[in-house]
Scaffold this active site. Structure first.
Site, mmCIF file in Angstrom:
data_model
loop_
_atom_site.group_PDB
_atom_site.id
_atom_site.type_symbol
_atom_site.label_atom_id
_atom_site.label_comp_id
_atom_site.label_asym_id
_atom_site.label_seq_id
_atom_site.Cartn_x
_atom_site.Cartn_y
_atom_site.Cartn_z
ATOM 1 N N HIS A 1 -12.430 -5.114 7.787
ATOM 2 C CA HIS A 1 -12.723 -4.972 6.428
ATOM 3 C C HIS A 1 -13.937 -4.020 6.508
ATOM 4 O O HIS A 1 -14.662 -4.341 5.420
ATOM 5 C CB HIS A 1 -12.827 -6.088 5.699
ATOM 6 C CG HIS A 1 -11.346 -7.029 5.479
ATOM 7 N ND1 HIS A 1 -10.852 -7.526 6.686
ATOM 8 C CD2 HIS A 1 -10.697 -6.910 4.597
ATOM 9 C CE1 HIS A 1 -9.598 -7.971 5.936
ATOM 10 N NE2 HIS A 1 -9.550 -7.793 4.908
ATOM 11 N N GLU B 1 0.796 -1.225 -0.072
ATOM 12 C CA GLU B 1 0.051 -0.147 -0.027
ATOM 13 C C GLU B 1 0.791 1.275 -0.066
ATOM 14 O O GLU B 1 0.510 2.107 -0.582
ATOM 15 C CB GLU B 1 -0.918 0.017 1.170
ATOM 16 C CG GLU B 1 -2.174 -0.727 0.770
ATOM 17 C CD GLU B 1 -1.988 -2.121 1.005
ATOM 18 O OE1 GLU B 1 -1.045 -2.720 1.099
ATOM 19 O OE2 GLU B 1 -3.060 -2.905 0.389
#
Ligand SMILES: Cc1ncc(C[n+]2csc(CCOP(=O)(O)OP(=O)(O)O)c2C)c(N)n1
Ligand SMILES: [Mg+2]
Lengths: 324, 337
Positions: free
Chosen positions: A129, A60
């Protein structure tokens, strides 16, 4: 006009801009060959080829950093962070690098980039999530924060975010990916920083964002039919820039303000709006401002728990009836 | 670790290049010494991280870069910004927080940037700029500009995730970027060897990313220039990234007025005996350069440093309006209507 899902509107928005501007590139994990884990970007690789639509490693910081460096050096890139919770792994690049560099360099560096991400709950994925993190991004000076509630806005606001010369965090509500709506076939661009008002009830205003907008609209309908309470719903569409004039106008017209927020309670965007309303429109208010939020907990996974934690149509209706 | 084939042969360096390498090092040395004096006089507030002792790395790479190659550096970045051609007055004034600072006082010592000279910024979060440099290289590759990105960082940076993420991506995408680890043996106060799995923190990680293990004497500017030219030009030719470890040493402390007492005296002594500028001056004299020519360069630099200091000191502080400028591309800071 064609009926598209919220999901398909993502690819439609990116495609529109890639066709228009050769400097628009798109990268992320599983976004190219696989078309995205939420299937939001299918077909882009086939249409625009492997240089402009590219899979990355699970890195990321490298994704967001590369997007930033490329934006400094002449591209207009879009990067995907698969789940918005994962912003925590690259928050340095987002919050310290992307957000601050223009300011620190006295305007030498311009960063026309978009960071897209699937945000919020509703899919029973559990706490890592599912968090709605719009308030993280809103807290950082130098980031624009956009969160659409309809397929048409996904296309139009994504296009505007790509064209914008500032960094934009573009949060897609993953619980809305399957929803459908009319989307203009032709070029469609919706300016950032303009809220939309639905309805003209003059009893209460429900201020909502992204996934909370359809719930607020349904609640408004029920409040009118079942309780004779007239609502108007403000769909914020972006938190930065924030369309306070539309909000204050709706406050003036109704006198009662309810925010409907998916983010956990502390420092949610509704707290900022409440404080501005209290400072600037106190004498328009007929009662306390009420915030309807996810409680200040990590989101639980089980269906019943998740549904109870995130503001529901019932909770909105009940809260308004009780407070009204 | 062997010296690879094909480095520029330093014996062939022409006179102009040699004098340029000398001048660049002299400029860094004298600028940094002045910055230190001004810090001690409390005219430079906050912090400052000097490249005293590490001049050869910035100078060698600075001389090897094309004018429009991108450079990225750390908070220890006065030197790297200066060698790209940024105004000395602008840099000095930025350290002093004056209106004629290169960032008008909004960035300070740790964020020196001059995009006009392709000095794309000084980054103060360890490791952050490696992926950003890779991104600039990616844009150059896609746009076919022939630019290379050169990214400087310290030994301590080899233990943070962004280092590994960036180098892997750069290799996979074959990006024109040269990563330069300035191994000065210490992070802030802790020796790198005490917290790192391998002896050569960058070079021994190179193999994990399919790159050559490259080590250069970072106190020998000819060597630095040679390896810099070789790998920058390789990257420009489309042959992908490189990771170069330059062994060097700080003359002084990590930042501010750190006396660096944590370093063993014998170690300090042996490195100070290899001062890059003393070494280079001796080499140039041996090669037949006139001492007077070198003295003249030093004197010219001193005039420049004095002028920069005076111009910075004479300037007013920045206008308070600047607090509200350039959050956004429209020049302002509005977040609501
Ligand atoms: C992510 C992060 N952690 C810690 C720091 C504090 N810090 C600033 S400089 C430094 C040492 C860095 O060492 P090295 O990479 O060897 O660079 P050098 O200062 O020796 O040039 C540390 C720990 C920081 N700026 N960023
Ligand atoms: Mg170090």
């Amino acid at each position: 006009m064609a009926e598209l899902t919220y999901r398909d509107a993502v690819a439609a928005g990116i495609a529109q801009e890639m066709r228009r501007d050769d400097n628009v590139y798109f990268i992320g994990e599983d976004v190219a060959a696989a078309g995205g884990v939420f299937k939001t970007t299918g077909g882009l690789l086939e249409t625009f080829g492997p240089r402009r639509v590219r899979d990355t490693p699970i890195s990321e910081e490298a994704i967001v950093g590369a997007v930033m460096g490329a934006a400094m050096a002449g591209l207009r890139p879009v990067g995907e962070v698969m789940f918005s919770d994962f912003f925590a792994t690259c928050w340095d690049i987002v919050a310290n690098q992307v957000a601050k560099t223009r300011y620190m360099t006295n305007g030498q560096v311009t960063l026309p980039l978009v960071l897209r991400s699937a945000n919020g709950g509703g899919l029973r994925f559990g706490a890592q999530h599912s968090q709605a993190v719009e308030n993280w991004a809103m807290a950082i000076p130098g980031l624009k924060v956009v969160a659409p509630s309809t397929p048409a806005d996904v296309k139009g606001l994504l296009a505007a975010s790509i064209r914008d010369d500032d960094p934009v965090v573009f949060l897609e509500a993953k619980s809305l990916y399957a929803t459908k709506g009319e989307v203009p076939d032709d070029e469609h661009v919706e300016p950032l920083g303009r809220a939309v008002v639905h309805g003209d009830g003059d009893d209460v205003v429900l201020i909502a964002l992204a996934s909370m907008v359809p719930k607020a609209l349904e609640a408004a309908q029920r409040l009118r039919v079942e309780h004779d309470i007239g609502c108007r719903v403000v769909d914020l569409r972006s938190l930065v820039p924030l369309d306070m004039s539309t909000i204050l106008e709706a406050v003036g017209a109704t006198g009662r303000v309810f925010t409907v927020e998916e983010n956990p309670r502390l420092c949610g965007w509704g707290a900022e709006i409440s404080s501005i309303v209290a400072e600037e429109a106190f004498y328009d208010l007929d009662g306390p401002i009420v915030r309807i939020t996810t409680p200040h907990v990590p989101l639980p996974a089980a269906e019943t728990l998740e549904d109870e934690a995130i503001p529901s149509v019932e909770r909105i209706v009940d809260t308004v009836v009780k407070e009204q | 670790m062997e010296r690879p084939e094909g480095w520029a042969d330093e014996a062939k360096l022409d006179e102009t290049t040699r004098l340029d390498l000398y001048r660049k090092q002299s400029a860094i040395r004298q600028f940094e010494q002045r910055a230190y004096d001004l810090f001690l006089q409390n005219l430079v507030k906050g912090t400052s991280h000097l490249s005293l002792g590490q001049e050869a790395v910035a100078a060698g790479f600075g001389a090897a870069m094309r004018y429009d190659d991108f450079s990225f550096c750390t908070y220890r970045g006065h030197a790297h910004t200066l060698v790209r051609g940024a105004s000395m007055t602008g840099l000095m004034a930025e350290l002093l927080g004056r209106s004629n600072g290169i960032l008008a006082g909004k960035g300070g010592s740790m964020h020196l940037t001059s995009t006009e000279h392709y000095a794309m910024g000084s980054y103060a979060i360890v490791g952050a700029h490696l992926p950003i440099a890779a991104g600039a290289a990616w844009a150059a590759q896609e746009r076919g500009t022939g630019q290379v990105a050169v990214c400087f960082f310290g030994d301590g940076t080899t233990n943070i995730g962004a280092f590994h993420e960036a180098i892997n991506l750069a290799t996979v995408w074959k990006l024109p970027v040269v990563f330069v680890c300035e191994n000065n043996l210490y992070m802030e106060y802790t020796p790198i060897s005490s917290v790192t799995a391998v002896e050569h923190p960058a070079a021994q990680r190179a193999a994990a990313y399919g790159l050559e293990p490259l080590i250069v004497d970072g106190n020998d500017v000819d060597e630095v220039y040679g390896i810099a030219t070789t790998y920058i030009e390789r990257a420009r030719a489309g042959e992908g990234p490189a990771l170069i470890e330059a062994k060097t040493y700080r003359k002084g402390g990590h930042s501010r007025a750190d006396p660096a007492k944590y370093r063993p005296p014998e170690e300090v002594e042996s490195w100070l005996a290899r001062d890059p500028i003393d070494l280079y001056r001796a080499r140039l004299l041996e090669l037949g350069f006139e001492a007077a020519v070198l003295d003249d360069i030093d004197a010219q630099v001193l005039v420049e440093v004095n002028r920069a200091t005076e111009e910075a000191k004479a300037a007013p502080p920045p206008s308070k309006d600047l607090i509200y400028t350039d959050v956004w591309a429209d020049g302002g800071s509005q977040w609501r209507n």
